[in-house]
Design a protein around this motif. Structure first.
Motif, PDB file in Angstrom:
ATOM      1  N   LEU A 232      50.560   6.799  19.924  1.00  0.00           N
ATOM      2  CA  LEU A 232      51.476   7.198  20.741  1.00  0.00           C
ATOM      3  C   LEU A 232      52.659   7.948  20.133  1.00  0.00           C
ATOM      4  O   LEU A 232      53.199   8.867  20.562  1.00  0.00           O
ATOM      5  N   ILE A 243      56.783   8.794  27.106  1.00  0.00           N
ATOM      6  CA  ILE A 243      55.824   7.597  26.743  1.00  0.00           C
ATOM      7  C   ILE A 243      56.541   6.349  26.824  1.00  0.00           C
ATOM      8  O   ILE A 243      57.538   6.110  25.906  1.00  0.00           O
ATOM      9  N   LEU A 268      44.458   9.575  26.578  1.00  0.00           N
ATOM     10  CA  LEU A 268      45.407  10.556  26.224  1.00  0.00           C
ATOM     11  C   LEU A 268      45.017  11.938  26.076  1.00  0.00           C
ATOM     12  O   LEU A 268      45.542  12.735  26.528  1.00  0.00           O
ATOM     13  N   ASP A 297      49.605   7.795  34.362  1.00  0.00           N
ATOM     14  CA  ASP A 297      50.351   8.838  34.351  1.00  0.00           C
ATOM     15  C   ASP A 297      51.157   9.488  35.594  1.00  0.00           C
ATOM     16  O   ASP A 297      50.134   8.828  36.872  1.00  0.00           O
TER      17      ASP A 297
END
Length: 354
Positions: A232, A243, A268, A297
């Motif tokens: 990440l 994020i 991702l 998301d």
């Protein structure tokens, strides 16, 4: 079938109560030598005695039938709850541990069969985990090693060729647009240059997503939590997206951690390539006897029931990985409302003699 059984019980009870009442009337009437039919038609409180007999039979049979239906309904609910827990893979659910309750409500035979089914599913989960931890060799190398080498090769080639060319094209277009905006700010070609620049920028984002998907492909000695955090953080340096994460330090088998890490990679990559999201949330935590991974998301979303193309985020691969671990992958998405993917994998307890 259940309605027929209840109706049959009702009529049987009705007939039994009628016989008992008829016998009682006969016994009461016997000393007076009155005819049985006369007694039934005799008026009691402005109504024939037979009316009270029929009404009493109906009431008693109805009460008995309702009680019988209630017991059958309770048995059905208990059986449904236990089967639902087994179907969801929750073999350690509290309701399944109440073997005495199952024996009382469902009978010893049904309770024993449910317990045997639960134990068999637990053994199958352990076998799946054991199999996933066993490497499959091809020409002296595991399939994962071959895939890793090929992924790294493709990532290097894409980065050294296509990615660098896209970056060079973007720099040249940016310089050209800057010069034209100073010399001819009203030139209609400036709009075309801006459009081309946007297309190349999207191509660069697509390339970043592909490179992220190709590498890294293993945890490389890190824990699952540390590996996801590193992934990440690397993503934050390459693309503008907000994020946040909340990751528990769970201890799992090597194969489970590796597969969960790759699932995160896949999610991702799909988010970057298709979602057009502004924010991303990643959660990892143990729940009962499962480990739950959730990625959310706020992108364009899609309809999981009708979308069968690559625009559906390629979730079939994720579902296959989850299934290979004895788990499940649940997708919740709506057009223009984002997407939530939850992967739930059981944590099996190895017995002492394994």
């Amino acid at each position: 079938m259940k309605g027929q059984r209840v109706a049959w019980q009702f009529f049987c009870l009705f007939g039994l109560v009628g016989l008992l009442e008829s016998g009682l009337v006969f016994m009461v009437n016997y000393p007076t030598k009155r005819h049985f039919g006369e007694t039934l038609l005799a008026t009691v409180f402005s109504a024939p005695l037979v009316t009270y007999l029929i009404g009493g039979a109906i009431v008693i049979a109805g009460v008995a039938t309702i009680m019988s239906y209630g017991v059958a309904r309770r048995q059905h609910n208990q059986l449904t709850k236990r089967l639902a827990a087994l179907t969801a893979g929750q073999m350690e659910a509290p309701i399944l541990a109440r073997q005495g309750q199952a024996t009382t409500l469902l009978g010893a035979d049904v309770a024993d069969m449910l317990e045997a089914l639960r134990q068999k599913m637990i053994r199958l989960q352990r076998e799946i985990e054991r199999y996933s931890n066993t490497p499959v060799l091809v020409a002296g190398e595991t399939k994962e090693e071959i895939l890793t080498q090929e992924r790294h090769r493709l990532a290097r080639e894409l980065h050294d060729s296509v990615s660098q060319q896209l970056f060079a094209a973007m720099m040249m277009l940016s310089a050209l647009r800057s010069v034209m905006s100073q010399q001819s700010p009203d030139d209609p070609q400036l709009k075309q240059l801006t459009t081309i620049e946007g297309v190349i920028n999207e191509a660069q984002a697509e390339m970043r997503a592909l490179l992220l998907h190709l590498r890294p492909t293993t945890l490389e000695g890190k824990s699952l939590r540390d590996g996801i955090i590193a992934l990440l953080q690397e993503l934050q340096t390459k693309i503008k997206i907000e994020i946040s994460w909340e990751l528990a330090d769970v201890q799992l088998g090597a194969a489970i951690e590796d597969n969960l890490f790759r699932i995160v990679q896949e999610l991702l990559s799909n988010t970057l390539r298709h979602a057009k999201a502004h924010s991303l949330e990643v959660y990892l935590k143990p729940v009962a006897n499962h480990v739950v991974l959730r990625v959310i998301d706020d992108g364009v979303g899609f309809d999981p029931q009708t979308e069968n193309t690559t625009g559906s985020y390629g979730l079939s691969n994720i579902q296959e990985r989850a299934a290979s671990l004895g788990g499940t992958a649940k997708v919740i998405s709506f057009p223009n409302q984002g997407t939530s993917v939850e992967v739930r994998v059981p944590i099996t307890k190895e017995v002492a003699d394994d």
